[in-house]
Design a protein around this motif. Structure first.
Motif, PDB file in Angstrom:
ATOM      1  N   SER A  50       0.825  -1.212   0.000  1.00  0.00           N
ATOM      2  CA  SER A  50       0.000   0.000   0.000  1.00  0.00           C
ATOM      3  C   SER A  50       0.859   1.262   0.000  1.00  0.00           C
ATOM      4  O   SER A  50       1.849   1.364   0.732  1.00  0.00           O
ATOM      5  N   GLU A  51       0.445   2.219  -0.816  1.00  0.00           N
ATOM      6  CA  GLU A  51       1.110   3.521  -0.867  1.00  0.00           C
ATOM      7  C   GLU A  51       0.454   4.508   0.086  1.00  0.00           C
ATOM      8  O   GLU A  51       0.709   5.715   0.013  1.00  0.00           O
ATOM      9  N   PHE A  52      -0.371   4.000   0.967  1.00  0.00           N
ATOM     10  CA  PHE A  52      -1.043   4.795   1.998  1.00  0.00           C
ATOM     11  C   PHE A  52      -0.885   4.035   3.313  1.00  0.00           C
ATOM     12  O   PHE A  52      -0.651   2.827   3.318  1.00  0.00           O
ATOM     13  N   PRO A  53      -1.016   4.708   4.446  1.00  0.00           N
ATOM     14  CA  PRO A  53      -0.872   4.022   5.735  1.00  0.00           C
ATOM     15  C   PRO A  53      -2.131   3.276   6.147  1.00  0.00           C
ATOM     16  O   PRO A  53      -3.245   3.709   5.855  1.00  0.00           O
ATOM     17  N   TRP A  54      -1.950   2.127   6.790  1.00  0.00           N
ATOM     18  CA  TRP A  54      -3.038   1.423   7.460  1.00  0.00           C
ATOM     19  C   TRP A  54      -2.977   1.792   8.935  1.00  0.00           C
ATOM     20  O   TRP A  54      -1.904   1.801   9.543  1.00  0.00           O
ATOM     21  N   LEU A  55      -4.138   2.065   9.508  1.00  0.00           N
ATOM     22  CA  LEU A  55      -4.203   2.597  10.869  1.00  0.00           C
ATOM     23  C   LEU A  55      -4.829   1.580  11.822  1.00  0.00           C
ATOM     24  O   LEU A  55      -5.826   0.943  11.486  1.00  0.00           O
ATOM     25  N   SER A  56      -4.231   1.449  12.993  1.00  0.00           N
ATOM     26  CA  SER A  56      -4.774   0.503  13.987  1.00  0.00           C
ATOM     27  C   SER A  56      -4.365   0.944  15.391  1.00  0.00           C
ATOM     28  O   SER A  56      -3.465   0.367  16.005  1.00  0.00           O
ATOM     29  N   ALA A  57      -5.013   1.972  15.897  1.00  0.00           N
ATOM     30  CA  ALA A  57      -4.633   2.529  17.194  1.00  0.00           C
ATOM     31  C   ALA A  57      -4.867   1.564  18.348  1.00  0.00           C
ATOM     32  O   ALA A  57      -4.217   1.678  19.392  1.00  0.00           O
ATOM     33  N   ASN A  58      -5.802   0.621  18.183  1.00  0.00           N
ATOM     34  CA  ASN A  58      -6.119  -0.274  19.305  1.00  0.00           C
ATOM     35  C   ASN A  58      -5.732  -1.725  19.049  1.00  0.00           C
ATOM     36  O   ASN A  58      -6.071  -2.599  19.844  1.00  0.00           O
ATOM     37  N   ILE A  59      -5.028  -2.009  17.941  1.00  0.00           N
ATOM     38  CA  ILE A  59      -4.499  -3.355  17.705  1.00  0.00           C
ATOM     39  C   ILE A  59      -2.983  -3.268  17.832  1.00  0.00           C
ATOM     40  O   ILE A  59      -2.317  -2.674  16.979  1.00  0.00           O
ATOM     41  N   LEU A  60      -2.470  -3.831  18.909  1.00  0.00           N
ATOM     42  CA  LEU A  60      -1.051  -3.681  19.227  1.00  0.00           C
ATOM     43  C   LEU A  60      -0.310  -5.005  19.099  1.00  0.00           C
ATOM     44  O   LEU A  60      -0.853  -6.071  19.415  1.00  0.00           O
ATOM     45  N   ALA A  61       0.934  -4.924  18.638  1.00  0.00           N
ATOM     46  CA  ALA A  61       1.812  -6.092  18.632  1.00  0.00           C
ATOM     47  C   ALA A  61       2.258  -6.372  20.058  1.00  0.00           C
ATOM     48  O   ALA A  61       2.723  -5.468  20.771  1.00  0.00           O
ATOM     49  N   LYS A  62       2.087  -7.608  20.499  1.00  0.00           N
ATOM     50  CA  LYS A  62       2.455  -7.955  21.877  1.00  0.00           C
ATOM     51  C   LYS A  62       3.938  -7.710  22.154  1.00  0.00           C
ATOM     52  O   LYS A  62       4.323  -7.303  23.242  1.00  0.00           O
ATOM     53  N   ALA A  63       4.767  -7.936  21.156  1.00  0.00           N
ATOM     54  CA  ALA A  63       6.211  -7.833  21.343  1.00  0.00           C
ATOM     55  C   ALA A  63       6.676  -6.404  21.594  1.00  0.00           C
ATOM     56  O   ALA A  63       7.615  -6.168  22.356  1.00  0.00           O
ATOM     57  N   THR A  64       5.989  -5.441  20.947  1.00  0.00           N
ATOM     58  CA  THR A  64       6.451  -4.047  21.035  1.00  0.00           C
ATOM     59  C   THR A  64       5.465  -3.118  21.723  1.00  0.00           C
ATOM     60  O   THR A  64       5.821  -1.993  22.085  1.00  0.00           O
ATOM     61  N   ASN A  79      -2.679  -7.838  20.546  1.00  0.00           N
ATOM     62  CA  ASN A  79      -3.626  -7.474  21.595  1.00  0.00           C
ATOM     63  C   ASN A  79      -4.658  -6.515  21.012  1.00  0.00           C
ATOM     64  O   ASN A  79      -4.310  -5.598  20.253  1.00  0.00           O
ATOM     65  N   PHE A  80      -5.917  -6.729  21.387  1.00  0.00           N
ATOM     66  CA  PHE A  80      -7.004  -5.883  20.905  1.00  0.00           C
ATOM     67  C   PHE A  80      -7.555  -5.079  22.080  1.00  0.00           C
ATOM     68  O   PHE A  80      -8.204  -5.621  22.960  1.00  0.00           O
ATOM     69  N   LEU A  81      -7.267  -3.789  22.080  1.00  0.00           N
ATOM     70  CA  LEU A  81      -7.645  -2.922  23.189  1.00  0.00           C
ATOM     71  C   LEU A  81      -9.027  -2.322  22.971  1.00  0.00           C
ATOM     72  O   LEU A  81      -9.547  -2.281  21.863  1.00  0.00           O
ATOM     73  N   ASP A  82      -9.602  -1.820  24.056  1.00  0.00           N
ATOM     74  CA  ASP A  82     -10.894  -1.156  23.979  1.00  0.00           C
ATOM     75  C   ASP A  82     -10.773   0.124  23.162  1.00  0.00           C
ATOM     76  O   ASP A  82      -9.855   0.934  23.373  1.00  0.00           O
ATOM     77  N   VAL A  83     -11.698   0.317  22.215  1.00  0.00           N
ATOM     78  CA  VAL A  83     -11.580   1.449  21.298  1.00  0.00           C
ATOM     79  C   VAL A  83     -11.811   2.788  22.001  1.00  0.00           C
ATOM     80  O   VAL A  83     -11.217   3.802  21.607  1.00  0.00           O
ATOM     81  N   VAL A  84     -12.653   2.796  23.017  1.00  0.00           N
ATOM     82  CA  VAL A  84     -12.932   4.056  23.713  1.00  0.00           C
ATOM     83  C   VAL A  84     -11.688   4.552  24.437  1.00  0.00           C
ATOM     84  O   VAL A  84     -11.318   5.732  24.349  1.00  0.00           O
ATOM     85  N   GLU A  85     -11.020   3.646  25.129  1.00  0.00           N
ATOM     86  CA  GLU A  85      -9.801   4.031  25.846  1.00  0.00           C
ATOM     87  C   GLU A  85      -8.710   4.448  24.871  1.00  0.00           C
ATOM     88  O   GLU A  85      -7.973   5.415  25.116  1.00  0.00           O
ATOM     89  N   ALA A  86      -8.585   3.711  23.758  1.00  0.00           N
ATOM     90  CA  ALA A  86      -7.579   4.069  22.755  1.00  0.00           C
ATOM     91  C   ALA A  86      -7.879   5.435  22.151  1.00  0.00           C
ATOM     92  O   ALA A  86      -6.974   6.248  21.932  1.00  0.00           O
ATOM     93  N   ALA A  87      -9.159   5.689  21.880  1.00  0.00           N
ATOM     94  CA  ALA A  87      -9.546   6.976  21.291  1.00  0.00           C
ATOM     95  C   ALA A  87      -9.208   8.135  22.232  1.00  0.00           C
ATOM     96  O   ALA A  87      -8.685   9.172  21.800  1.00  0.00           O
ATOM     97  N   LYS A  88      -9.509   7.977  23.499  1.00  0.00           N
ATOM     98  CA  LYS A  88      -9.205   9.038  24.474  1.00  0.00           C
ATOM     99  C   LYS A  88      -7.713   9.374  24.483  1.00  0.00           C
ATOM    100  O   LYS A  88      -7.312  10.540  24.487  1.00  0.00           O
ATOM    101  N   LYS A  89      -6.885   8.330  24.474  1.00  0.00           N
ATOM    102  CA  LYS A  89      -5.429   8.524  24.509  1.00  0.00           C
ATOM    103  C   LYS A  89      -4.932   9.263  23.281  1.00  0.00           C
ATOM    104  O   LYS A  89      -4.227  10.281  23.384  1.00  0.00           O
ATOM    105  N   TRP A  90      -5.311   8.784  22.105  1.00  0.00           N
ATOM    106  CA  TRP A  90      -4.714   9.314  20.884  1.00  0.00           C
ATOM    107  C   TRP A  90      -5.332  10.642  20.458  1.00  0.00           C
ATOM    108  O   TRP A  90      -4.641  11.474  19.844  1.00  0.00           O
TER     109      TRP A  90
END
Length: 527
Positions: free
Chosen positions: A114-128, A171-182
């Motif tokens: 993709s020549e555009f970014p994919w966004l995932s504020a609440n899907i995190l890699a466990k390792a990082t 890890n799949f985080l709660d979207v409301v909490e992720a939204a507040k943070k970002w």
């Protein structure tokens, strides 16, 4: 010209499910859908508006025979879906739950291409502990100086559906909490003037009254986002396949463009500069349907090669049916045993070795099988890339699942069998009505919900509710999908990581001719 006023137009596609061309693969007839038609709308909007934001809200790369052929048969070349999105110059894409269906290699390669970014504020890699596809948000700045922040969120319910092996590192985080943070970061650190949240999820409450419209499982949290998260100007939604426009909830303008690339969501925002700062003065949303639009020839050219290969593959004959396995009446299929459903269950039982099976007629588009069976027939009747699991459950779990499916029907009023409207609104959920093989049961719709299974036998005797049984079902249901909580976290006795369409094809190929049989092991009755 007033340099203190500016307009931004946000365009959203969502739940396209691989519908690039305006055709129905079941019969190759033309259809009023497809990104190639949506592209014409996008081009017109760009001609008429200087400041455009184009976002895909998820569930893009899976869903049609074309995407299946690419993912499962021949994926040596670039993903044609991503080639199309690159051509259209999307600003961002959001991960949908169905993005994982073809496995991580297909998804990871799509993201890289993709020549555009994919966004995932609440899907995190466990390792990082970082967004797994790189970015939680992206910022687009226009010549006027307006800075637009685009935050991507995905329903956190994916672990309830997806094969655990595919998402074991996430890890799949709660979207409301992720939204507040970002959003706080976007407002305070990035100094954006406009916040767009693109959420692959839908509304858990009535948009007018705020009343709970479904169980609050966390699958859909769009209403909660509007009510509890400060700073959202625009909320793009999806996942539920609803058509939502011209709605503002707690000051947040919302939109949802259905599914299958039949419409595109449009949000228009007017901003005014005051004391060197931009502020929103007006916003509204609408849908633009692709009915009557011309198909973009360039997009047709981009997918031409894989489309031609897909068509050849689809029309390859693989076997015959002796007898009637067609769908003549969708409702009749769901009130008594039929040859089609019995066949699907028998494929599942043969592939797994389990003696009990359940499946659904997923929607009201399946035609069943005629005398000659092709791959087109198979993918038209079994539309999801499900795999199978055999889980160990108690007899009481089976009864509870049957009772849940039995709620598909309204209480009998003496005037015929009727479908419960909750399975139609806010979106069709025919896929949450299961039909079983390997047991004998009656659904008495004269009885109240939860007390409708008046007969439940196994091998000719009443099923023992405290005894363990092995049942084969698709991975969605085995994970508790559709609120079948009685199956969630049950021991997995066997995992068959092969798509059901492939299993059906293999079953037919091995036998050549299939006998259409109906053993009438279940039925819907009333007093």
């Amino acid at each position: 010209m007033n340099n203190n006023l500016t307009k931004i137009v946000i365009l959203e596609t969502s739940d396209v499910h691989g519908n690039i061309l305006p055709i129905s693969y079941a019969n190759n007839e033309s259809a009023e859908c497809g990104i190639s038609k949506i592209a014409t709308i996008i081009e017109r909007e760009r001609e008429n508006n200087e400041n455009i934001v184009l976002i895909d809200n998820g569930d893009m790369i899976q869903g049609t025979p074309l995407t299946y052929y690419y993912a499962k048969i021949d994926n040596k070349k670039a993903n044609p879906i991503i080639d199309v999105l690159n051509y259209l110059k999307y600003d961002a894409g959001v991960i949908g739950n169905h993005e994982f269906n073809y496995g991580r290699k297909i998804l990871d390669n799509a993201i890289k291409q993709s020549e555009f970014p994919w966004l995932s504020a609440n899907i995190l890699a466990k390792a990082t502990n970082e967004p797994f596809c790189g970015k939680p948000y992206v910022i687009k700045e226009f010549s006027t100086g307006v800075r637009v922040g685009i935050l991507g969120l995905t329903t956190k319910y994916i672990p309830n559906w997806e094969n655990p092996d595919i998402i074991s590192d996430l890890n799949f985080l709660d979207v409301v909490e992720a939204a507040k943070k970002w959003i706080e970061i976007l407002k305070q650190d990035e100094k954006v003037d406009l916040v767009i949240v693109s959420y692959h999820g839908g509304f858990e409450r009535n948009l007018q009254t705020g009343e709970v419209g479904e169980k609050l499982t966390g699958e859909n949290q769009a209403y909660q986002l509007c009510m509890e998260v400060e700073g959202i100007d625009v909320l793009l939604t999806g996942h539920q396949h609803r058509y939502i426009e011209n709605k503002i909830i707690n000051g947040v303008v919302v939109v949802q463009p259905g599914s299958g690339a039949k419409a595109i969501g449009r949000v228009e925002v007017s901003l005014e500069k005051h004391n060197s700062k931009w502020r929103v003065v007006e916003k509204f949303s609408n849908l633009i349907y692709c009915d009557g639009e011309q198909s973009d020839k360039k997009i047709e050219d981009i997918v031409e090669e894989v489309e031609n290969d897909t068509q050849v593959w689809l029309d390859t004959s693989i076997g015959k049916i002796n007898g009637d396995m067609k769908v003549h009446d969708y409702f009749q299929i769901r009130i008594k045993d039929s040859a089609l459903i019995e066949f699907i269950n028998r494929v599942q039982m043969d592939s797994s070795g389990a003696e009990i099976s359940n499946t659904a007629l997923f929607d009201n588009n399946s035609k069943g099988f005629s005398s000659k069976v092709t791959m087109r027939d198979i993918v038209s009747n079994y539309i999801y890339p499900n795999t199978l699991k055999v889980i160990e459950v108690l007899g009481e779990d089976i009864k509870a699942a049957l009772e849940k499916s039995a709620s598909y029907f309204e209480i009998y009023d003496g005037e015929g069998i009727k479908m419960n409207p909750k399975f139609e609104v806010p979106k069709p959920q025919h896929y949450n009505y299961d039909m079983w093989e390997g047991i004998e049961y009656d659904i008495n719709i004269s009885r109240t919900f939860g007390h409708r299974i008046t007969k439940l036998n196994y091998l000719g005797k009443p099923m023992e509710l405290n005894k363990k049984y092995h049942v084969v079902m698709n991975n969605y249901r085995a994970g508790g999908g559709g609120d079948f909580y009685m199956f969630k976290d049950k021991p997995v006795m066997k995992d068959i990581p092969i798509d059901m369409s492939e299993l059906i094809a293999n079953y037919i190929l091995a036998r050549g001719t299939i006998e259409a049989t109906v053993n009438e092991n279940w039925k819907v009755i009333h007093d």
